[in-house]
Motif scaffolding. Structure first.
Motif, PDB file in Angstrom:
ATOM      1  N   THR A  13       6.137  -1.506   0.846  1.00  0.00           N
ATOM      2  CA  THR A  13       6.784  -2.276  -0.207  1.00  0.00           C
ATOM      3  C   THR A  13       6.270  -3.709  -0.234  1.00  0.00           C
ATOM      4  O   THR A  13       6.013  -4.272  -1.311  1.00  0.00           O
ATOM      5  N   THR A  14       6.096  -4.310   0.933  1.00  0.00           N
ATOM      6  CA  THR A  14       5.562  -5.674   1.008  1.00  0.00           C
ATOM      7  C   THR A  14       4.159  -5.743   0.456  1.00  0.00           C
ATOM      8  O   THR A  14       3.811  -6.645  -0.322  1.00  0.00           O
ATOM      9  N   ASP A  15       3.312  -4.786   0.841  1.00  0.00           N
ATOM     10  CA  ASP A  15       1.933  -4.763   0.345  1.00  0.00           C
ATOM     11  C   ASP A  15       1.894  -4.558  -1.164  1.00  0.00           C
ATOM     12  O   ASP A  15       1.097  -5.186  -1.867  1.00  0.00           O
ATOM     13  N   GLU A  16       2.749  -3.678  -1.656  1.00  0.00           N
ATOM     14  CA  GLU A  16       2.795  -3.430  -3.100  1.00  0.00           C
ATOM     15  C   GLU A  16       3.236  -4.684  -3.852  1.00  0.00           C
ATOM     16  O   GLU A  16       2.750  -4.970  -4.953  1.00  0.00           O
ATOM     17  N   ALA A  17       4.169  -5.443  -3.256  1.00  0.00           N
ATOM     18  CA  ALA A  17       4.628  -6.682  -3.892  1.00  0.00           C
ATOM     19  C   ALA A  17       3.498  -7.712  -3.947  1.00  0.00           C
ATOM     20  O   ALA A  17       3.333  -8.423  -4.953  1.00  0.00           O
ATOM     21  N   LYS A  25      -1.598  -2.665  -9.338  1.00  0.00           N
ATOM     22  CA  LYS A  25      -0.618  -1.651  -8.970  1.00  0.00           C
ATOM     23  C   LYS A  25      -1.267  -0.731  -7.948  1.00  0.00           C
ATOM     24  O   LYS A  25      -2.378  -0.257  -8.159  1.00  0.00           O
ATOM     25  N   GLN A  26      -0.563  -0.484  -6.842  1.00  0.00           N
ATOM     26  CA  GLN A  26      -1.136   0.361  -5.802  1.00  0.00           C
ATOM     27  C   GLN A  26      -1.323   1.785  -6.313  1.00  0.00           C
ATOM     28  O   GLN A  26      -0.400   2.400  -6.813  1.00  0.00           O
ATOM     29  N   GLU A  27      -2.549   2.310  -6.175  1.00  0.00           N
ATOM     30  CA  GLU A  27      -2.866   3.665  -6.599  1.00  0.00           C
ATOM     31  C   GLU A  27      -3.191   4.578  -5.415  1.00  0.00           C
ATOM     32  O   GLU A  27      -2.999   5.786  -5.498  1.00  0.00           O
ATOM     33  N   LEU A  28      -3.712   4.007  -4.337  1.00  0.00           N
ATOM     34  CA  LEU A  28      -4.110   4.795  -3.178  1.00  0.00           C
ATOM     35  C   LEU A  28      -2.989   4.823  -2.138  1.00  0.00           C
ATOM     36  O   LEU A  28      -2.314   3.815  -1.929  1.00  0.00           O
ATOM     37  N   HIS A  29      -2.790   5.960  -1.495  1.00  0.00           N
ATOM     38  CA  HIS A  29      -1.785   6.078  -0.451  1.00  0.00           C
ATOM     39  C   HIS A  29      -2.302   5.448   0.840  1.00  0.00           C
ATOM     40  O   HIS A  29      -3.453   5.640   1.221  1.00  0.00           O
ATOM     41  N   ARG A  30      -1.433   4.734   1.518  1.00  0.00           N
ATOM     42  CA  ARG A  30      -1.786   4.087   2.780  1.00  0.00           C
ATOM     43  C   ARG A  30      -1.423   5.038   3.916  1.00  0.00           C
ATOM     44  O   ARG A  30      -0.262   5.155   4.293  1.00  0.00           O
ATOM     45  N   GLU A  31      -2.428   5.712   4.453  1.00  0.00           N
ATOM     46  CA  GLU A  31      -2.196   6.731   5.481  1.00  0.00           C
ATOM     47  C   GLU A  31      -2.442   6.219   6.896  1.00  0.00           C
ATOM     48  O   GLU A  31      -2.017   6.835   7.858  1.00  0.00           O
ATOM     49  N   PHE A  32      -3.155   5.091   7.045  1.00  0.00           N
ATOM     50  CA  PHE A  32      -3.534   4.608   8.371  1.00  0.00           C
ATOM     51  C   PHE A  32      -2.459   3.696   8.940  1.00  0.00           C
ATOM     52  O   PHE A  32      -2.015   2.754   8.279  1.00  0.00           O
ATOM     53  N   ALA A  89      -7.610 -10.680   4.213  1.00  0.00           N
ATOM     54  CA  ALA A  89      -7.096  -9.334   4.014  1.00  0.00           C
ATOM     55  C   ALA A  89      -5.572  -9.329   3.920  1.00  0.00           C
ATOM     56  O   ALA A  89      -4.990  -8.550   3.153  1.00  0.00           O
ATOM     57  N   SER A  90      -4.910 -10.169   4.717  1.00  0.00           N
ATOM     58  CA  SER A  90      -3.453 -10.212   4.663  1.00  0.00           C
ATOM     59  C   SER A  90      -2.949 -10.879   3.388  1.00  0.00           C
ATOM     60  O   SER A  90      -1.875 -10.543   2.891  1.00  0.00           O
ATOM     61  N   ALA A  91      -3.742 -11.803   2.856  1.00  0.00           N
ATOM     62  CA  ALA A  91      -3.329 -12.505   1.627  1.00  0.00           C
ATOM     63  C   ALA A  91      -3.634 -11.682   0.379  1.00  0.00           C
ATOM     64  O   ALA A  91      -2.918 -11.782  -0.621  1.00  0.00           O
ATOM     65  N   ALA A  92      -4.695 -10.869   0.428  1.00  0.00           N
ATOM     66  CA  ALA A  92      -5.087 -10.059  -0.734  1.00  0.00           C
ATOM     67  C   ALA A  92      -5.520  -8.676  -0.248  1.00  0.00           C
ATOM     68  O   ALA A  92      -6.718  -8.404  -0.132  1.00  0.00           O
ATOM     69  N   PRO A  93      -4.547  -7.782   0.068  1.00  0.00           N
ATOM     70  CA  PRO A  93      -4.875  -6.464   0.622  1.00  0.00           C
ATOM     71  C   PRO A  93      -5.342  -5.471  -0.435  1.00  0.00           C
ATOM     72  O   PRO A  93      -4.702  -4.446  -0.688  1.00  0.00           O
ATOM     73  N   THR A  94      -6.457  -5.759  -1.074  1.00  0.00           N
ATOM     74  CA  THR A  94      -6.996  -4.885  -2.112  1.00  0.00           C
ATOM     75  C   THR A  94      -8.056  -3.971  -1.528  1.00  0.00           C
ATOM     76  O   THR A  94      -8.678  -4.283  -0.510  1.00  0.00           O
ATOM     77  N   SER A  95      -8.278  -2.838  -2.191  1.00  0.00           N
ATOM     78  CA  SER A  95      -9.313  -1.913  -1.728  1.00  0.00           C
ATOM     79  C   SER A  95     -10.705  -2.503  -1.927  1.00  0.00           C
ATOM     80  O   SER A  95     -11.653  -2.109  -1.260  1.00  0.00           O
ATOM     81  N   GLY A  96     -10.841  -3.438  -2.866  1.00  0.00           N
ATOM     82  CA  GLY A  96     -12.142  -4.075  -3.100  1.00  0.00           C
ATOM     83  C   GLY A  96     -12.594  -4.915  -1.925  1.00  0.00           C
ATOM     84  O   GLY A  96     -13.781  -4.984  -1.615  1.00  0.00           O
ATOM     85  N   GLY A  97     -11.643  -5.570  -1.275  1.00  0.00           N
ATOM     86  CA  GLY A  97     -11.979  -6.332  -0.084  1.00  0.00           C
ATOM     87  C   GLY A  97     -12.945  -7.468  -0.343  1.00  0.00           C
ATOM     88  O   GLY A  97     -12.612  -8.436  -1.050  1.00  0.00           O
ATOM     89  N   LEU A  98     -14.137  -7.363   0.193  1.00  0.00           N
ATOM     90  CA  LEU A  98     -15.083  -8.477   0.206  1.00  0.00           C
ATOM     91  C   LEU A  98     -15.406  -8.994  -1.184  1.00  0.00           C
ATOM     92  O   LEU A  98     -15.394 -10.210  -1.415  1.00  0.00           O
ATOM     93  N   TYR A  99     -15.740  -8.087  -2.110  1.00  0.00           N
ATOM     94  CA  TYR A  99     -16.156  -8.596  -3.420  1.00  0.00           C
ATOM     95  C   TYR A  99     -14.982  -9.141  -4.227  1.00  0.00           C
ATOM     96  O   TYR A  99     -15.159 -10.029  -5.076  1.00  0.00           O
ATOM     97  N   TYR A 100     -13.768  -8.636  -3.951  1.00  0.00           N
ATOM     98  CA  TYR A 100     -12.602  -9.205  -4.629  1.00  0.00           C
ATOM     99  C   TYR A 100     -12.320 -10.610  -4.115  1.00  0.00           C
ATOM    100  O   TYR A 100     -12.033 -11.518  -4.893  1.00  0.00           O
ATOM    101  N   TRP A 101     -12.408 -10.801  -2.812  1.00  0.00           N
ATOM    102  CA  TRP A 101     -12.194 -12.133  -2.240  1.00  0.00           C
ATOM    103  C   TRP A 101     -13.257 -13.106  -2.750  1.00  0.00           C
ATOM    104  O   TRP A 101     -12.962 -14.262  -3.011  1.00  0.00           O
ATOM    105  N   THR A 102     -14.481 -12.628  -2.858  1.00  0.00           N
ATOM    106  CA  THR A 102     -15.554 -13.480  -3.370  1.00  0.00           C
ATOM    107  C   THR A 102     -15.252 -13.916  -4.795  1.00  0.00           C
ATOM    108  O   THR A 102     -15.410 -15.092  -5.146  1.00  0.00           O
TER     109      THR A 102
END
Length: 239
Positions: A13-17, A25-32, A89-102
C-alpha cells in the motif's frame, strides 16, 4: 488471485501510494520479499566466483596487498554508489529504475536523450554480463574436469562453446518461469552462496597443509609487480 504474504499488504500500500504521487498505477505484482531481493543482489555480486576470476591478473599485478586493500578501498566508493541508488529506489520505486530516475533528475533539455542512453546502456550491460558469467562458468567447468583427470583431458574451443550455449539456454528457460518461482529460488541461491563462502573462508584453510599456508604479513602486506615491467607500482595497485 495472488495471495499476500503476512505483513506485505501495508508495504504494498505504501509503495502504491508513492507510485500514485508520481503519476503511476502499480501493474506488476510484488512477489519478492526483502530477503529475496537481497538474494538477487548477492547472486549478482557472486562473491567467490568474482574474486576467483580476477586472480589471473591480480596475483602478478599487485599481489595480495592490492587484492586485499584494493578491495577495501573500492568497497567504500561502491557503497556510496549503492546508498545513492537505494535512496533513489526508495523515493521512486518504479520498474523503470535507472532511466526513470535519469528522466526525473536531468535537465529538461537533455532528459530524453540521457534516459535513452541510460536505458539502452543498462540493457547492453545485462546482455554482456550474462554472456561473461556463462563463459566464465563454462571455462571453470572444463578446468574442473581437467584437474580431476590430472590434466589428461584437454578441452577444445568447440566443447567450451557448447557448454556456454547450454548454460545460456538453461538460464533462458529458468527466467521464463513465473515471478513467484524465481522469488522462492533466491532463498536457495542465498544458501548456496553462503555455504560456498564458508567453504573458502573456513574449510579450505583447515584442509590446506601448513607448509602451503602463507603468513598474515604476506596476505596483508606483500606487493608484487612482476608482469608490468616499466609501469609504476601505483598503477599496478589500481589494476
Amino acid at each position: 488471485m495472488i495471495s499476500e504474504r503476512p505483513g506485505s499488504h501495508s508495504e504494498h500500500t505504501t509503495d502504491e501510494a508513492i507510485l500514485a504521487r508520481l503519476g503511476y498505477k502499480q501493474e506488476l505484482h510484488r512477489e519478492f520479499t526483502p530477503l529475496e531481493v537481497f538474494g538477487v543482489a548477492f547472486s549478482i555480486v557472486g562473491l567467490v566466483p568474482s574474486i576467483a576470476s580476477v586472480f589471473f591478473n591480480a596475483v602478478p599485478n599487485g599481489g595480495p596487498l592490492s587484492m586485499v586493500w584494493g578491495w577495501a578501498v573500492a568497497s567504500a566508493f561502491i557503497m556510496c554508489i549503492g546508498l545513492a541508488m537505494a535512496e533513489l529506489a526508495s523515493a521512486a520505486p518504479t520498474s523503470g529504475g535507472l532511466y526513470y530516475w535519469t528522466y526525473s533528475l536531468a535537465s529538461p533539455r537533455y532528459r530524453n536523450l540521457l534516459s535513452w542512453i541510460v536505458g539502452y546502456a543498462n540493457t547492453v550491460t545485462s546482455i554482456a554480463a550474462l554472456a561473461s558469467v556463462d563463459w566464465a562458468c563454462a571455462i571453470q567447468i572444463t578446468a574442473a574436469v581437467s584437474i580431476a583427470s590430472n590434466q589428461v583431458y584437454v578441452t577444445t574451443n568447440g566443447q567450451i562453446y557448447g557448454i556456454f550455449a547450454a548454460l545460456v539456454l538453461s538460464h533462458a528457460a529458468l527466467v521464463s518461469l513465473g515471478t513467484r518461482v524465481l522469488a522462492r529460488l533466491q532463498r536457495l541461491y542465498i544458501l548456496l552462496n553462503v555455504c560456498l563462502c564458508f567453504v573458502i573462508i573456513i574449510a579450505l584453510p583447515i584442509a590446506t597443509p601448513s607448509e602451503y599456508r602463507n603468513s598474515a604479513s604476506y596476505a596483508f602486506g606483500d606487493f608484487t609487480n612482476c608482469m608490468l615491467e616499466g609501469w609504476p607500482s601505483g598503477f599496478a595497485f589500481i589494476l
